[in-house]
Design an enzyme around this catalytic site. Sequence first.
Site, PDB file in Angstrom:
ATOM      1  N   CYS A 175       0.897  -1.199  -0.007  1.00 29.32           N
ATOM      2  CA  CYS A 175      -0.175  -0.070   0.109  1.00 29.32           C
ATOM      3  C   CYS A 175       0.781   1.186  -0.049  1.00 29.32           C
ATOM      4  O   CYS A 175       1.617   1.648  -1.082  1.00 29.32           O
ATOM      5  CB  CYS A 175      -0.929  -0.063   1.112  1.00 29.32           C
ATOM      6  SG  CYS A 175      -2.187   1.064   0.937  1.00 29.32           S
ATOM      7  N   HIS A 227      -3.190  -5.508   1.477  1.00 30.32           N
ATOM      8  CA  HIS A 227      -2.655  -5.598   2.660  1.00 30.32           C
ATOM      9  C   HIS A 227      -2.629  -7.319   2.911  1.00 30.32           C
ATOM     10  O   HIS A 227      -3.614  -7.766   3.402  1.00 30.32           O
ATOM     11  CB  HIS A 227      -3.041  -4.953   3.845  1.00 30.32           C
ATOM     12  CG  HIS A 227      -3.088  -3.333   3.726  1.00 30.32           C
ATOM     13  ND1 HIS A 227      -2.059  -2.908   4.546  1.00 30.32           N
ATOM     14  CD2 HIS A 227      -3.785  -2.398   3.101  1.00 30.32           C
ATOM     15  CE1 HIS A 227      -2.137  -1.811   4.218  1.00 30.32           C
ATOM     16  NE2 HIS A 227      -3.155  -1.412   3.447  1.00 30.32           N
ATOM     17  N   GLU A 250      -0.923  -8.756   4.958  1.00 27.00           N
ATOM     18  CA  GLU A 250      -0.608  -8.989   6.521  1.00 27.00           C
ATOM     19  C   GLU A 250      -1.902  -9.199   7.151  1.00 27.00           C
ATOM     20  O   GLU A 250      -1.736  -9.515   8.441  1.00 27.00           O
ATOM     21  CB  GLU A 250       0.470  -8.039   6.801  1.00 27.00           C
ATOM     22  CG  GLU A 250      -0.044  -6.589   7.110  1.00 27.00           C
ATOM     23  CD  GLU A 250      -0.155  -5.703   5.936  1.00 27.00           C
ATOM     24  OE1 GLU A 250      -0.633  -4.597   6.090  1.00 27.00           O
ATOM     25  OE2 GLU A 250      -0.111  -6.421   5.005  1.00 27.00           O
TER      26      GLU A 250
END
Length: 179
Positions: A79, A163, A165
């Site tokens: 991002c 994202h 994660e």
Amino acid sequence: MTQKVGVLAIQGGYQKHADMFKSLGVEVKLVKFNNDFDSIDRLVIPGGESTTLLNLLNKHQIFDKLYNFCSSKPVFGTCAGSIILSKGEGYLNLLDLEVQRNAYGRQVDSFVADISFNDKNITGVFIRAPKFIVVGNQVDILSKYQNSPVLLRQANILVSSFHPELTQDPTVHEYFLAM
């Protein structure tokens, strides 16, 4: 040889990246100062707010050290991290890539979507995500969402507009470790 992954930890969602690598048994160093770069093998530049991140990189005087590290070692930008690595005034300008900030909408427009990567469906979490609009011929498109590239690689640099994660799936992080 044991790898040590650095996660830039001056702003943004760095802890989730650190947790993902730790779950894979990888040693993690939170990078906050110039000398932290000396003890890591690869680096993640997490999401957050790209303008704030740039301001903090300059305030903490680590922009040049970050540039030098990212020029030769494996780096993964998610991002805002992808924005910092791309072409643009004040950016690192290490990728043959131009981005449009917040192209998928505002915070309220955040969404989750299935995307294909390495013959596997993974979940992409898009939060104020950038769109990769001009992709140079040195850049490999690894994944798309609605015909727009969302996961790219150029040499030692991996970037995602989403994202990974924020999911429980380590697929993208494992790919980064294998680079």
